[in-house]
Scaffold this motif. Structure first.
Motif, mmCIF file in Angstrom:
data_model
loop_
_atom_site.group_PDB
_atom_site.id
_atom_site.type_symbol
_atom_site.label_atom_id
_atom_site.label_comp_id
_atom_site.label_asym_id
_atom_site.label_seq_id
_atom_site.Cartn_x
_atom_site.Cartn_y
_atom_site.Cartn_z
ATOM 1 N N LEU A 125 -35.431 -33.396 22.695
ATOM 2 C CA LEU A 125 -35.122 -32.056 23.072
ATOM 3 C C LEU A 125 -34.556 -31.860 21.611
ATOM 4 O O LEU A 125 -35.035 -30.746 21.226
ATOM 5 C CB LEU A 125 -33.422 -32.007 23.589
ATOM 6 C CG LEU A 125 -32.946 -30.387 23.953
ATOM 7 C CD1 LEU A 125 -34.593 -29.682 24.484
ATOM 8 C CD2 LEU A 125 -31.927 -29.812 24.722
ATOM 9 N N TYR A 126 -33.627 -32.122 20.779
ATOM 10 C CA TYR A 126 -32.949 -31.877 19.646
ATOM 11 C C TYR A 126 -33.918 -31.667 18.343
ATOM 12 O O TYR A 126 -33.629 -31.531 17.200
ATOM 13 C CB TYR A 126 -31.934 -32.272 19.224
ATOM 14 C CG TYR A 126 -30.767 -31.852 20.528
ATOM 15 C CD1 TYR A 126 -29.793 -32.566 20.158
ATOM 16 C CD2 TYR A 126 -30.166 -30.624 20.993
ATOM 17 C CE1 TYR A 126 -28.268 -31.476 21.817
ATOM 18 C CE2 TYR A 126 -29.440 -29.574 21.216
ATOM 19 C CZ TYR A 126 -28.847 -31.300 21.651
ATOM 20 O OH TYR A 126 -27.614 -30.242 22.536
ATOM 21 N N ARG A 127 -35.167 -32.861 18.516
ATOM 22 C CA ARG A 127 -35.706 -32.934 16.949
ATOM 23 C C ARG A 127 -36.920 -31.403 17.405
ATOM 24 O O ARG A 127 -38.336 -30.712 16.540
ATOM 25 C CB ARG A 127 -36.971 -34.020 17.574
ATOM 26 C CG ARG A 127 -36.584 -35.168 17.300
ATOM 27 C CD ARG A 127 -37.231 -36.042 16.842
ATOM 28 N NE ARG A 127 -38.317 -36.516 17.649
ATOM 29 C CZ ARG A 127 -38.495 -37.387 18.920
ATOM 30 N NH1 ARG A 127 -37.193 -38.230 18.721
ATOM 31 N NH2 ARG A 127 -39.267 -37.640 19.729
ATOM 32 N N GLN B 237 -35.968 -23.770 24.767
ATOM 33 C CA GLN B 237 -35.850 -22.492 24.113
ATOM 34 C C GLN B 237 -35.299 -21.670 24.830
ATOM 35 O O GLN B 237 -33.694 -21.355 23.934
ATOM 36 C CB GLN B 237 -36.581 -21.877 23.286
ATOM 37 C CG GLN B 237 -36.567 -21.571 21.716
ATOM 38 C CD GLN B 237 -38.047 -20.505 20.956
ATOM 39 O OE1 GLN B 237 -38.526 -20.878 22.154
ATOM 40 N NE2 GLN B 237 -37.855 -20.099 20.426
ATOM 41 N N ALA B 238 -34.821 -21.541 25.516
ATOM 42 C CA ALA B 238 -34.535 -19.601 27.072
ATOM 43 C C ALA B 238 -33.453 -20.621 27.491
ATOM 44 O O ALA B 238 -32.021 -20.013 27.959
ATOM 45 C CB ALA B 238 -35.583 -19.599 28.063
ATOM 46 N N ALA B 239 -33.184 -21.739 27.441
ATOM 47 C CA ALA B 239 -31.440 -22.689 27.652
ATOM 48 C C ALA B 239 -30.519 -22.856 27.313
ATOM 49 O O ALA B 239 -29.660 -22.794 27.371
ATOM 50 C CB ALA B 239 -32.245 -23.708 29.214
ATOM 51 N N VAL C 198 -27.010 -29.252 29.110
ATOM 52 C CA VAL C 198 -27.701 -30.025 28.391
ATOM 53 C C VAL C 198 -28.269 -31.381 29.205
ATOM 54 O O VAL C 198 -28.863 -31.850 29.116
ATOM 55 C CB VAL C 198 -27.153 -30.282 27.134
ATOM 56 C CG1 VAL C 198 -28.488 -31.636 25.776
ATOM 57 C CG2 VAL C 198 -27.047 -29.478 25.630
ATOM 58 N N ALA C 199 -26.823 -32.461 29.552
ATOM 59 C CA ALA C 199 -27.726 -34.191 30.361
ATOM 60 C C ALA C 199 -28.777 -33.022 30.959
ATOM 61 O O ALA C 199 -29.905 -33.697 31.922
ATOM 62 C CB ALA C 199 -26.568 -34.223 30.735
ATOM 63 N N ASP C 200 -28.203 -32.070 32.647
ATOM 64 C CA ASP C 200 -29.365 -31.676 32.972
ATOM 65 C C ASP C 200 -30.477 -31.137 33.074
ATOM 66 O O ASP C 200 -31.339 -31.200 33.829
ATOM 67 C CB ASP C 200 -28.810 -31.196 34.040
ATOM 68 C CG ASP C 200 -27.183 -31.241 34.559
ATOM 69 O OD1 ASP C 200 -26.209 -30.775 35.204
ATOM 70 O OD2 ASP C 200 -27.256 -32.527 34.947
#
Length: 205
Positions: free
Chosen positions: A184-186, A160-162, A170-172
């Motif tokens: 992640l996006y769920r 949430q913070a990043a 996002v991949a990292d």
């Protein structure tokens, strides 16, 4: 001295005459008529109450007798493990006819019993090696125990913070958290806002 217990199996394809042949062979070998357990089913059928009852009735020092080897196991895997289990329980084994006759009261029979035990051990080692290899591969892909890694509250807070920050790749981030982009996006949207799954995981906050 233990009991001599017999097991017979007949399928529709065999016909009743095969059941008679099996029983006659067992009776001739010294198995009492009341000590013969029966199943009327295909060898591939998992439900075999006669065999289950027979195996439960056997005690250390007893001997299980069958007409032919194929009467006992529904497949090679089942056969090897059944015979290995008999060996570990101190139960003898006799196969009265067919190409593979076995009598564990003889040196040759004991050798055959040992081969079955070795095959069972070999199979267990193969399964163990495959399991370990699968876990190593899973961990390399960011999973533990062969399952996709789940989101913890701490991971959700970090995400949430990043997420949504210009410097965040996002991949990292997913690699660091040990999750997939889909996972992640769920929980967190591309703009860093909590989604319903994320709110539920954080106690509805």
């Amino acid at each position: 001295m233990g009991e001599l217990i017999g097991y017979v199996r007949v399928s529709k394809a065999d016909g009743s005459q095969v059941l008679d042949l099996q029983k006659d062979a067992l009776l001739h070998a010294g198995v009492g008529d009341q000590m013969i357990y029966e199943d009327f089913a295909s060898g591939k059928t998992g439900d075999r109450p006669g065999l289950d009852a027979c195996l439960k009735a056997l005690r250390s020092g007893d001997t299980l007798a069958v007409w032919k080897l194929d009467r006992l196991g529904r497949d090679l895997h089942h056969l090897v493990n059944t015979v290995d289990n008999l060996s570990k329980r101190g139960i003898g084994f006799r196969v009265l006819s067919g190409q593979t006759t076995i009598d564990t009261s003889t040196a040759q029979g004991k050798l055959m019993f040992g081969i079955f035990a070795s095959l069972a051990e070999f199979e267990r080692e193969l399964i163990r090696e495959r399991t370990i290899a699968g876990l190593v591969s899973a961990r390399a892909r960011g999973r533990v125990g062969g399952r996709k890694a789940t989101m913890t509250a701490a991971k959700i807070r970090l995400a949430q913070a990043a997420v949504g920050k210009p410097e965040t790749v996002v991949a990292d981030l997913c690699r660091e958290l040990g999750i997939s982009r889909q996972t992640l996006y769920r929980f967190v949207g591309p703009d860093g806002v909590l989604r319903e799954n994320g709110r539920k995981a954080l106690g509805g906050l």
